[in-house]
Motif scaffolding. Structure first.
Motif, PDB file in Angstrom:
ATOM      1  N   LYS A 174      -4.282  -1.910  14.601  1.00 11.93           N
ATOM      2  CA  LYS A 174      -2.895  -1.720  15.199  1.00 11.93           C
ATOM      3  C   LYS A 174      -2.057  -1.474  13.995  1.00 11.93           C
ATOM      4  N   ASP A 175      -2.247  -1.848  12.807  1.00 10.10           N
ATOM      5  CA  ASP A 175      -1.194  -1.455  11.763  1.00 10.10           C
ATOM      6  C   ASP A 175      -1.268   0.066  11.527  1.00 10.10           C
ATOM      7  N   CYS A 176      -2.707   0.742  11.360  1.00 13.55           N
ATOM      8  CA  CYS A 176      -2.654   2.343  11.344  1.00 13.55           C
ATOM      9  C   CYS A 176      -1.763   2.949  12.667  1.00 13.55           C
ATOM     10  N   ILE A 177      -2.308   2.435  13.566  1.00  9.66           N
ATOM     11  CA  ILE A 177      -1.685   3.032  14.894  1.00  9.66           C
ATOM     12  C   ILE A 177       0.078   3.074  14.638  1.00  9.66           C
ATOM     13  N   TYR A 178       0.343   2.025  14.546  1.00  3.88           N
ATOM     14  CA  TYR A 178       1.799   1.869  14.358  1.00  3.88           C
ATOM     15  C   TYR A 178       2.163   2.700  13.244  1.00  3.88           C
ATOM     16  N   LYS A 179       1.802   2.630  12.164  1.00  2.54           N
ATOM     17  CA  LYS A 179       2.196   3.201  10.985  1.00  2.54           C
ATOM     18  C   LYS A 179       2.171   4.797  11.035  1.00  2.54           C
ATOM     19  N   TYR A 180       1.133   5.329  11.742  1.00  2.00           N
ATOM     20  CA  TYR A 180       0.953   7.003  12.033  1.00  2.00           C
ATOM     21  C   TYR A 180       1.771   7.479  12.994  1.00  2.00           C
ATOM     22  N   SER A 181       1.847   6.586  14.206  1.00  2.00           N
ATOM     23  CA  SER A 181       2.758   6.881  15.282  1.00  2.00           C
ATOM     24  C   SER A 181       4.229   6.826  14.816  1.00  2.00           C
ATOM     25  N   ARG A 182       4.632   6.060  13.917  1.00  2.00           N
ATOM     26  CA  ARG A 182       5.933   6.064  13.451  1.00  2.00           C
ATOM     27  C   ARG A 182       6.342   7.513  12.506  1.00  2.00           C
ATOM     28  N   CYS A 183       5.141   7.860  11.818  1.00  2.00           N
ATOM     29  CA  CYS A 183       5.316   8.808  11.071  1.00  2.00           C
ATOM     30  C   CYS A 183       5.570  10.117  11.865  1.00  2.00           C
ATOM     31  N   ILE A 223       6.356  18.532  13.850  1.00  2.00           N
ATOM     32  CA  ILE A 223       5.971  18.899  12.502  1.00  2.00           C
ATOM     33  C   ILE A 223       7.052  19.285  11.524  1.00  2.00           C
ATOM     34  N   GLY A 224       8.302  19.979  12.125  1.00  3.71           N
ATOM     35  CA  GLY A 224       9.345  20.092  11.400  1.00  3.71           C
ATOM     36  C   GLY A 224       9.951  19.003  10.656  1.00  3.71           C
ATOM     37  N   ARG A 225      10.166  17.797  11.636  1.00  5.02           N
ATOM     38  CA  ARG A 225      10.590  16.448  10.981  1.00  5.02           C
ATOM     39  C   ARG A 225       9.787  16.008  10.192  1.00  5.02           C
ATOM     40  N   LEU A 226       8.425  16.122  10.155  1.00  4.50           N
ATOM     41  CA  LEU A 226       7.523  15.612   9.137  1.00  4.50           C
ATOM     42  C   LEU A 226       7.496  16.197   7.807  1.00  4.50           C
ATOM     43  N   ILE A 227       7.939  17.508   7.654  1.00  2.60           N
ATOM     44  CA  ILE A 227       7.859  17.965   6.622  1.00  2.60           C
ATOM     45  C   ILE A 227       9.328  18.091   5.988  1.00  2.60           C
ATOM     46  N   TYR A 228      10.228  17.998   6.749  1.00  2.00           N
ATOM     47  CA  TYR A 228      11.677  17.546   6.297  1.00  2.00           C
ATOM     48  C   TYR A 228      11.743  16.494   5.555  1.00  2.00           C
TER      49      TYR A 228
END
Length: 126
Positions: A14-23, A120-125
């Protein structure tokens, strides 16, 4: 009798799903997490987890297979990497959906490309 799932493993998933979906700015995609009782294979490889993304209702349902828990016990970082990969399917889902669809138009492809590029742009920014 139904297999009891380790509470720490369930929290980890659950923590992984939440963490990476927020990313990927997709935390609202949280859906059901189903812990499967039997392993699943694709050829000779174990499937660790699967995701079903509903882009209309913005939900993602996960199937977690026993092999992932075995990996988590041996190497939690590797298990976390595998969960991040599964969550990443949220970003690529629309492109995959269009690629296997027999009918698509240029606007649908462009929209999927733009929304994926935006994430992807938001992630690399960051």
């Amino acid at each position: 009798m139904k297999k009891i799932i380790n509470k720490k493993f369930k929290k980890f998933v659950k923590d992984c799903i939440y963490k990476y979906s927020r990313c990927i700015d997709s935390a609202w995609y949280m859906g059901d997490i189903n812990y499967m009782e039997e392993d699943k294979k694709d050829g000779n490889s174990f499937i660790l987890a699967e995701i079903y993304v509903d882009s209309f209702y913005l939900t993602a349902n996960y199937s977690i297979y026993p092999e992932l828990e075995k990996i988590w016990k041996r190497d939690p970082k590797l298990a976390e990497e595998k969960m991040a990969l599964e969550v990443a399917h949220i970003v690529t889902h629309k492109l995959h959906e269009l690629s296997i669809c027999s009918y698509k138009n240029e606007e649908e492809v462009k929209e999927a490309w733009e929304s994926t590029t935006e994430i992807i742009g938001r992630l690399i920014y960051r």
